[in-house]
Design a protein around this motif. Structure first.
Motif, mmCIF file in Angstrom:
data_model
loop_
_atom_site.group_PDB
_atom_site.id
_atom_site.type_symbol
_atom_site.label_atom_id
_atom_site.label_comp_id
_atom_site.label_asym_id
_atom_site.label_seq_id
_atom_site.Cartn_x
_atom_site.Cartn_y
_atom_site.Cartn_z
ATOM 1 N N PRO A 33 0.806 -1.225 0.000
ATOM 2 C CA PRO A 33 0.000 0.000 0.000
ATOM 3 C C PRO A 33 0.840 1.277 0.000
ATOM 4 O O PRO A 33 0.462 2.266 -0.641
ATOM 5 C CB PRO A 33 -0.837 -0.114 1.280
ATOM 6 C CG PRO A 33 -0.850 -1.556 1.608
ATOM 7 C CD PRO A 33 0.464 -2.071 1.161
ATOM 8 N N LEU A 34 1.987 1.259 0.709
ATOM 9 C CA LEU A 34 2.818 2.461 0.767
ATOM 10 C C LEU A 34 3.459 2.757 -0.578
ATOM 11 O O LEU A 34 3.519 3.913 -1.020
ATOM 12 C CB LEU A 34 3.883 2.314 1.851
ATOM 13 C CG LEU A 34 3.369 2.238 3.293
ATOM 14 C CD1 LEU A 34 4.534 2.077 4.266
ATOM 15 C CD2 LEU A 34 2.554 3.476 3.636
ATOM 16 N N VAL A 35 3.953 1.734 -1.256
ATOM 17 C CA VAL A 35 4.532 1.938 -2.589
ATOM 18 C C VAL A 35 3.462 2.443 -3.546
ATOM 19 O O VAL A 35 3.691 3.366 -4.341
ATOM 20 C CB VAL A 35 5.160 0.628 -3.105
ATOM 21 C CG1 VAL A 35 5.572 0.773 -4.568
ATOM 22 C CG2 VAL A 35 6.363 0.250 -2.255
ATOM 23 N N THR A 36 2.271 1.846 -3.475
ATOM 24 C CA THR A 36 1.166 2.298 -4.323
ATOM 25 C C THR A 36 0.813 3.751 -4.039
ATOM 26 O O THR A 36 0.565 4.543 -4.954
ATOM 27 C CB THR A 36 -0.071 1.409 -4.100
ATOM 28 O OG1 THR A 36 0.278 0.036 -4.383
ATOM 29 C CG2 THR A 36 -1.219 1.836 -4.991
ATOM 30 N N ALA A 37 0.798 4.114 -2.757
ATOM 31 C CA ALA A 37 0.401 5.469 -2.369
ATOM 32 C C ALA A 37 1.342 6.521 -2.928
ATOM 33 O O ALA A 37 0.894 7.589 -3.361
ATOM 34 C CB ALA A 37 0.344 5.568 -0.842
ATOM 35 N N PHE A 38 2.640 6.241 -2.929
ATOM 36 C CA PHE A 38 3.613 7.263 -3.325
ATOM 37 C C PHE A 38 3.998 7.215 -4.797
ATOM 38 O O PHE A 38 4.682 8.131 -5.269
ATOM 39 C CB PHE A 38 4.871 7.138 -2.465
ATOM 40 C CG PHE A 38 4.688 7.638 -1.060
ATOM 41 C CD1 PHE A 38 4.752 8.993 -0.778
ATOM 42 C CD2 PHE A 38 4.421 6.757 -0.032
ATOM 43 C CE1 PHE A 38 4.570 9.457 0.516
ATOM 44 C CE2 PHE A 38 4.231 7.214 1.266
ATOM 45 C CZ PHE A 38 4.299 8.572 1.544
ATOM 46 N N THR A 39 3.579 6.188 -5.530
ATOM 47 C CA THR A 39 3.971 6.076 -6.936
ATOM 48 C C THR A 39 2.779 6.028 -7.884
ATOM 49 O O THR A 39 2.651 6.862 -8.777
ATOM 50 C CB THR A 39 4.855 4.825 -7.146
ATOM 51 O OG1 THR A 39 4.127 3.648 -6.739
ATOM 52 C CG2 THR A 39 6.143 4.929 -6.368
ATOM 53 N N LEU A 40 1.896 5.071 -7.714
ATOM 54 C CA LEU A 40 0.791 4.883 -8.644
ATOM 55 C C LEU A 40 -0.413 5.764 -8.332
ATOM 56 O O LEU A 40 -1.155 6.157 -9.239
ATOM 57 C CB LEU A 40 0.340 3.414 -8.648
ATOM 58 C CG LEU A 40 1.411 2.370 -8.954
ATOM 59 C CD1 LEU A 40 0.784 0.985 -8.997
ATOM 60 C CD2 LEU A 40 2.109 2.668 -10.267
ATOM 61 N N ARG A 41 -0.630 6.076 -7.080
ATOM 62 C CA ARG A 41 -1.843 6.783 -6.676
ATOM 63 C C ARG A 41 -1.862 8.279 -7.015
ATOM 64 O O ARG A 41 -2.905 8.785 -7.459
ATOM 65 C CB ARG A 41 -2.068 6.584 -5.168
ATOM 66 C CG ARG A 41 -3.257 7.329 -4.621
ATOM 67 C CD ARG A 41 -3.410 7.100 -3.126
ATOM 68 N NE ARG A 41 -4.406 8.014 -2.584
ATOM 69 C CZ ARG A 41 -5.714 7.825 -2.657
ATOM 70 N NH1 ARG A 41 -6.190 6.757 -3.265
ATOM 71 N NH2 ARG A 41 -6.548 8.693 -2.133
ATOM 72 N N PRO A 42 -0.784 9.038 -6.816
ATOM 73 C CA PRO A 42 -0.866 10.493 -7.014
ATOM 74 C C PRO A 42 -1.336 10.878 -8.415
ATOM 75 O O PRO A 42 -0.849 10.367 -9.420
ATOM 76 C CB PRO A 42 0.575 10.960 -6.758
ATOM 77 C CG PRO A 42 1.150 9.930 -5.855
ATOM 78 C CD PRO A 42 0.549 8.641 -6.311
ATOM 79 N N ALA A 43 -2.301 11.788 -8.460
ATOM 80 C CA ALA A 43 -2.838 12.287 -9.734
ATOM 81 C C ALA A 43 -3.535 13.612 -9.463
ATOM 82 O O ALA A 43 -3.984 13.882 -8.344
ATOM 83 C CB ALA A 43 -3.801 11.283 -10.362
ATOM 84 N N VAL A 44 -3.621 14.426 -10.499
ATOM 85 C CA VAL A 44 -4.336 15.694 -10.437
ATOM 86 C C VAL A 44 -5.386 15.688 -11.542
ATOM 87 O O VAL A 44 -5.062 15.438 -12.710
ATOM 88 C CB VAL A 44 -3.382 16.895 -10.600
ATOM 89 C CG1 VAL A 44 -4.167 18.191 -10.744
ATOM 90 C CG2 VAL A 44 -2.435 16.985 -9.416
ATOM 91 N N PHE A 45 -6.638 15.945 -11.171
ATOM 92 C CA PHE A 45 -7.753 15.979 -12.109
ATOM 93 C C PHE A 45 -8.287 17.408 -12.148
ATOM 94 O O PHE A 45 -8.619 17.976 -11.107
ATOM 95 C CB PHE A 45 -8.860 15.017 -11.681
ATOM 96 C CG PHE A 45 -8.398 13.604 -11.462
ATOM 97 C CD1 PHE A 45 -8.503 12.662 -12.474
ATOM 98 C CD2 PHE A 45 -7.850 13.213 -10.244
ATOM 99 C CE1 PHE A 45 -8.077 11.361 -12.278
ATOM 100 C CE2 PHE A 45 -7.424 11.914 -10.033
ATOM 101 C CZ PHE A 45 -7.534 10.982 -11.059
ATOM 102 N N ALA A 46 -8.375 17.964 -13.345
ATOM 103 C CA ALA A 46 -8.822 19.359 -13.471
ATOM 104 C C ALA A 46 -9.885 19.450 -14.557
ATOM 105 O O ALA A 46 -9.756 18.845 -15.626
ATOM 106 C CB ALA A 46 -7.646 20.265 -13.812
ATOM 107 N N ASN A 47 -10.934 20.218 -14.263
ATOM 108 C CA ASN A 47 -11.936 20.545 -15.273
ATOM 109 C C ASN A 47 -12.385 21.984 -15.070
ATOM 110 O O ASN A 47 -11.729 22.752 -14.361
ATOM 111 C CB ASN A 47 -13.107 19.552 -15.250
ATOM 112 C CG ASN A 47 -13.828 19.520 -13.901
ATOM 113 O OD1 ASN A 47 -13.848 20.508 -13.162
ATOM 114 N ND2 ASN A 47 -14.428 18.398 -13.581
#
Length: 230
Positions: free
Chosen positions: A67-81
């Motif tokens: 979960p920690l590796v996922t949190a810091f690598t795959l999870r971060p994203a920015v969604f803008a509209n």
């Protein structure tokens, strides 16, 4: 026969939701996949081939680390509209309407500053000082070439894809900028265009990522129990 002078809500046209622009770190995704593959490979090897307490320790470490590796690598994203900025950081999700955003800052990290003064880091858009240095060198070379009147090995009357003299590189359009700085420019443009709009108003909301925190905490507890009782 009379006809109604108003349209019922059920028959009203449905307004489609604004489409998100999604910003993520390609290097973060690649690094996350490689790290997860390594953790799963080593963990499964210890889980199925280990003896005694080794399989239990491997299981606890995997429950904690994945979960920690996922949190810091795959999870971060920015969604803008057109309505808001949604920031998905390792352990929180922040919903930030444009009307509540004061500014977007770029220093050693990229941040969104709310009107209340609260600061939110954009984990999905990391700052690369090396890329900024390369972009600054390109701008300096282009400025020097422009000062010489476009002299150089490729000087002469050339035309770009859309017409116009292409003998001097176009840096005014932002081509000689780091990629993450270009992304921040896009977000600033959205903020300027929609910050005062009625549909971009609202309250800032935050949500903790329990889908990450709960498994990681469970793995840490299990690992602590195994180490203490060992």
């Amino acid at each position: 026969m009379t006809t109604p002078d108003h349209q019922s809500p059920a028959s009203a046209p449905v307004v489609p939701a604004a489409r998100d622009r999604i910003y993520r770190s390609p290097m973060g995704l690649v690094g996350g996949v490689l790290l997860l593959a390594l953790v799963v490979w080593l963990g499964c090897d210890a889980l199925f081939r280990g003896h005694g307490r080794v399989p239990w320790l491997a299981l606890a470490v995997m429950i904690l680390v994945v979960p920690l590796v996922t949190a810091f690598t795959l999870r971060p994203a920015v969604f803008a509209n057109q309505e808001r900025l949604r920031v998905r950081n390792p352990f929180r999700v922040i919903l930030l309407p444009w009307g509540e955003l004061a500014t977007l800052r770029s220093g050693y990290s990229n941040e969104a500053l709310a009107t209340s003064g609260t600061k939110f880091q954009l984990w999905a858009i990391p700052v690369s000082l090396r890329a900024r240095k390369r972009a600054a060198n390109k701008r300096a070379k282009a400025a020097a070439q422009a000062a010489r009147g476009g002299s150089g090995p490729f000087a002469g009357p050339r035309f770009g894809m859309f017409g116009g003299d292409a003998s001097v590189p176009d840096v005014s359009a932002g081509r000689a900028r780091a990629e993450t700085d270009k992304v921040m420019d896009d977000l600033r443009d959205l903020h300027e265009r929609h910050g005062e709009a009625e549909h971009a108003q609202g309250e800032i909301t935050t949500r903790w990522a329990y889908e990450i925190l709960v498994p990681a905490l469970a793995g840490a507890v299990l690992l602590a129990i195994l180490l203490v009782t060992g």
